[in-house]
Design an enzyme around this catalytic site. Structure first.
Site, short mmCIF file in Angstrom:
data_model
loop_
_atom_site.label_atom_id
_atom_site.label_comp_id
_atom_site.label_asym_id
_atom_site.label_seq_id
_atom_site.Cartn_x
_atom_site.Cartn_y
_atom_site.Cartn_z
N LEU A 153 9.51 43.71 13.60
CA LEU A 153 8.40 44.65 13.42
C LEU A 153 7.27 44.33 14.38
O LEU A 153 6.51 45.19 14.77
CB LEU A 153 7.85 44.56 11.99
N GLY A 154 7.15 43.05 14.72
CA GLY A 154 6.08 42.68 15.62
C GLY A 154 6.02 41.18 15.76
O GLY A 154 6.68 40.43 15.02
N GLY A 178 3.05 38.19 16.28
CA GLY A 178 1.61 37.95 16.36
C GLY A 178 1.34 36.49 16.64
O GLY A 178 2.24 35.73 16.99
N GLY A 179 0.07 36.14 16.45
CA GLY A 179 -0.35 34.78 16.72
C GLY A 179 0.43 33.76 15.90
O GLY A 179 0.67 32.65 16.35
N PHE A 180 0.82 34.14 14.70
CA PHE A 180 1.45 33.17 13.82
C PHE A 180 2.97 33.21 13.83
O PHE A 180 3.62 32.38 13.22
CB PHE A 180 0.96 33.36 12.39
N GLY A 181 3.53 34.18 14.44
CA GLY A 181 4.99 34.22 14.48
C GLY A 181 5.52 35.63 14.44
O GLY A 181 4.77 36.61 14.48
N VAL A 202 7.57 38.92 12.91
CA VAL A 202 7.72 39.58 11.62
C VAL A 202 8.93 40.51 11.67
O VAL A 202 9.08 41.30 12.61
CB VAL A 202 6.48 40.43 11.27
N LYS A 238 7.88 37.11 7.55
CA LYS A 238 7.19 36.51 8.68
C LYS A 238 7.70 35.09 8.87
O LYS A 238 7.72 34.30 7.94
CB LYS A 238 5.69 36.51 8.36
N ASP A 255 -8.98 35.65 10.74
CA ASP A 255 -8.40 36.44 11.83
C ASP A 255 -8.44 37.92 11.49
O ASP A 255 -7.42 38.59 11.47
CB ASP A 255 -6.98 35.96 12.13
#
Ligand SMILES: *[C@@H]1O[C@H](CO)[C@@H](O)[C@H](O)[C@H]1NC(C)=O
Ligand SMILES: *[C@@H]1O[C@H](CO)[C@@H](O)[C@H](O)[C@H]1NC(C)=O
Ligand SMILES: *[C@@H]1O[C@H](CO)[C@@H](O)[C@H](O)[C@H]1NC(C)=O
Ligand SMILES: *[C@@H]1O[C@H](CO)[C@@H](O)[C@H](O)[C@H]1NC(C)=O
Ligand SMILES: *[C@@H]1O[C@H](CO)[C@@H](O)[C@H](O)[C@H]1NC(C)=O
Ligand SMILES: *[C@@H]1O[C@H](CO)[C@@H](O)[C@H](O)[C@H]1NC(C)=O
Length: 659
Positions: free
Chosen positions: A349-350, A352-355, A357, A372, A468
């Site tokens: 799905l995407g 991001g900064g944390f990993g 998804v 995630k 965030d």
């Protein structure tokens, strides 16, 4: 003077009236064969349960007594009535459900204009609170909706033409012998009974709740003086309404009794149908059949064990004793692996900064989830982190993305969230991937996110700093409500890292100037980021865009400068169009100014989230920005700005100069 005939005729009429109302007494010990007016997804199961909603999302379901009842006497007085019913709420994921059941008295059974989810299928955002609704309700509400001033996610309320309850209280009952209050959880898969008693003489309404099988507690849960004389019409329908929103929940009524001018007859518990249970029946029978060939199976078992051991390596996860308490919140890696089709790129799905998804569908429940994957090497602090994540995950707030659970592997943490079909807000604002949002939609999202953040900051037992906040962390549900995601996650980097080398998390353009100095995230740094988010939503662009003219590169600076020059409104997103009423123009300006106020470089001068919500709701007038208000992000900074922040800003600017 009456003649004798007129006199008798009068009594005859009175008698008719009385007999008509005394007729209104019915009881359903289960609903098999009952003649109910059902609408929406409501059905009567073969066992005789009235199932108002099933596990389909965003549905409405109603069950009404087929004919209207006489609720007023000939003199126009509201008659006394009494009703009792037994209900059960079965969520698909333990303790996570929505939205509840309402016992309804209404002028109509046609609720086609009403909205599902938090509106309980009774109202919509235009008519909530309007006296022309003629709807009385006793709500059993399992979701906290700040827009209706809900007190928590497990309450009973009295609703008069509005979901802003007239009176409400946490679900429970008063014990007869000790008088102490006992909590009850509405979504607990257990049958509970409700009594609603109205005394037309005293205008007194009592609502009582108890577990099934108890005698009615003497002290009611709620007792209010209510004037129903303008709400009640001569004839009203009586029944139930229920909706679910994003959660898969079944709402049932097992039995119901109602009486006008008297006490409702007691239900016969022995005749009530049973709530569906997770079936374990047939195990012993199956065992008897299988026993003779179990020897054969045993050999097969050994073979499969070898296969299993191989598979187990693939699905190995970490599980320590301290995690056992998290029962339903712990997912198996295998289920997550299966649900995301092996973490296929197609399900991504995407990132991001944390990993990354992934989208998934849980194997048993078919629940759509977002998984995630957070890579995390350090095991230090993990226990505390998981405890926090699980406890934050128990928050239920309409403007927070629901955390359903987690799973741990070596070097990896997997977090399972409710799936948000419409993706993140930034895609609607400037990616061009989605249609653009109009002002009303944007404003609703802004208010939603503000209320979610207020909840994290002030209404939860511990202060949760998000760290965030930005448009790409705001997800939209199927009704385009803004929901804040990723809360609490940033803490992962605190636990486990050496406190000497504090890791600043966040995103450029949203970082408060003091963060680079102190390295300490606070609610005030969240408010700063929220300010940047406000500007982002109204202006439809990122906080930092290096391909623009120097003046416009930093959104805060540009809006501030435009405000100083007296044309702040020109910074708004052009795709909002020009067709506003004056009221909306005022709101656009209010949000832009509030954005500046929140982004004040002086942390102490920023409003709290509670004030922000009050400004947005119009409950508090927005203070004027101080004339000397200076953001360090203005292209010509004067004194009072924060050097370190500006140096990072200017390094960004010089970076763009080199392009
Ligand atoms: C829910 O009810 C609707 C309407 O009766 C039906 O179409 C749907 O299949 C049901 N869904 C489930 C999961 O039972
Ligand atoms: C209440 O509803 C009526 C009928 O739909 C409408 O005419 C009226 O304007 C509404 N009042 C308010 C305050 O919205
Ligand atoms: C009952 O619920 C309230 C509100 O949720 C909570 O504050 C209280 O601690 C609970 N009491 C018990 C005995 O669980
Ligand atoms: C409501 O409860 C109070 C307290 O138990 C009781 O005195 C009163 O009669 C009740 N009223 C109704 C309408 O049941
Ligand atoms: C709300 O209910 C409580 C508990 O029964 C009662 O003490 C209080 O007076 C009620 N408030 C109103 C406004 O009726
Ligand atoms: C996304 O939002 C739109 C409204 O813009 C709605 O019509 C649509 O159903 C939503 N999409 C999904 C997948 O729910």
């Amino acid at each position: 003077m009456f003649t004798k005939n007129q006199f008798f005729f009068f009594f005859f009429l009175l008698f008719l009236k009385l007999s008509a109302s005394s007729d209104d007494d019915f009881i359903f010990n289960g609903f098999s064969g009952a003649n109910l007016n059902r609408e929406g997804v409501a059905s009567i199961t073969s066992d005789g349960l009235l199932q108002l909603t099933n596990r389909t999302q965003n549905k409405k379901g109603y069950g009404f007594y087929p004919s209207p009842l006489q609720f007023k006497s000939s003199s126009g007085k509201v008659l006394s009535f009494s009703s009792t019913f037994v209900f059960g709420i079965l969520p698909e994921v333990p303790y996570l459900g929505g939205n509840g059941i309402v016992f309804v008295i209404s002028k109509t059974t046609d609720f086609s204009d009403a909205t599902a989810s938090q509106f309980f299928g009774l109202f919509n955002d235009r008519n909530n609170g309007n006296a022309t609704n003629h709807v009385f309700g006793v709500e059993l509400d399992t979701v906290l909706n700040p827009e209706f001033q809900d007190i928590n996610n497990n309450h009973v309320g009295i609703d008069i033409n509005s979901l802003d309850s007239y009176n409400s209280t946490s679900a429970g009952y008063y014990d007869d012998s000790s008088g102490s209050f006992q909590n009850l959880t509405l979504i607990s898969n257990k049958e509970m009974q409700v009594w609603v008693d109205f005394d037309g003489e005293k205008n007194e309404l009592n609502v009582t709740l108890s577990p099934i099988g108890m005698t009615k507690p003497k002290k009611p849960l709620l007792s209010s003086i209510v004037d129903l004389s303008s709400l009640m019409l001569d004839e009203m329908y009586v029944g139930f309404s229920s909706t679910n929103g994003g959660f898969h929940t079944s709402h049932y009524v097992l039995g119901w009794s109602f009486k006008m001018n008297g006490e409702a007859r007691a239900l016969d518990y022995t005749k009530l149908p049973k709530l569906p249970v997770i079936s374990t029946k047939g195990i012993s029978k199956a065992f008897a059949i299988w026993l003779p060939i179990s020897v054969v199976l045993f050999i097969l078992l050994i073979i499969s064990a070898i296969v299993m051991i191989r598979r187990r390596r693939k699905f190995a996860e970490l599980l320590e004793d301290w995690e056992l308490q998290y029962g339903p919140h712990r997912f198996s890696y295998k289920d997550l692996y299966k649900s995301t089709k092996g973490f296929k790129e197609k399900e991504l799905l995407g990132a991001g900064g944390f990993g990354k998804v992934y989208k998934g569908v849980l194997p048993n429940s078919k629940l759509e989830v977002a998984v995630k994957k957070v890579s995390h090497e350090s095991r230090q602090g993990m226990k505390q982190f998981v405890a926090e994540i699980v406890s934050i995950g128990q928050l239920r707030h309409r403007n927070l993305v629901q955390l359903l659970g987690y799973c741990r592997r070596r070097g990896e943490l997997l977090l399972v969230y409710d799936f948000m079909p419409n993706g993140s807000l930034d895609k609607f604002l400037y990616d061009g991937a989605q249609p653009t949002l109009n002002w009303a939609q944007r404003f609703r999202i802004i208010k939603g996110v503000a209320s979610g953040l207020l909840y994290l900051h002030e209404d939860w037992e511990q202060v949760v700093v998000h760290r965030d906040i930005k448009a790409s962390n705001v997800l939209l549900d199927s009704e385009l409500n803004g929901r804040l995601g990723d809360f609490g996650l940033a803490r992962l980097y605190d636990h486990g890292t050496d406190p000497q080398t504090t890791h600043i998390v966040g995103t450029m353009g949203y970082l408060a100037p003091e963060l680079s100095r102190t390295g300490k995230a606070t609610t005030a740094t969240d408010v700063f980021a929220f300010g940047a988010f406000l500007l982002e939503v109204v202006c439809g662009r990122r906080p930092v865009e290096l391909n623009l003219d120097l003046e416009e590169q930093l959104l805060i600076g540009w809006v501030l400068m435009s405000w100083q020059r007296g044309h702040i409104l020109e910074t708004r997103d052009v795709s909002l169009g020009d067709e506003y009423c004056d009221y909306e123009v005022e709101l656009v300006e209010l949000v832009l100014k509030l954005g500046l106020l929140c982004s004040n470089p002086m942390a102490a001068a920023r409003p709290s989230m509670r004030q922000v919500v009050q400004y947005l709701e119009g409950d508090l007038a927005l203070p004027e920005l101080p004339a000397g208000y200076v953001s360090c992000a203005t292209p010509s900074p004067s004194e009072g700005f924060d050097k370190s922040f500006c140096s990072s800003v200017s390094s960004l600017s010089s970076l763009s100069g080199g392009r």
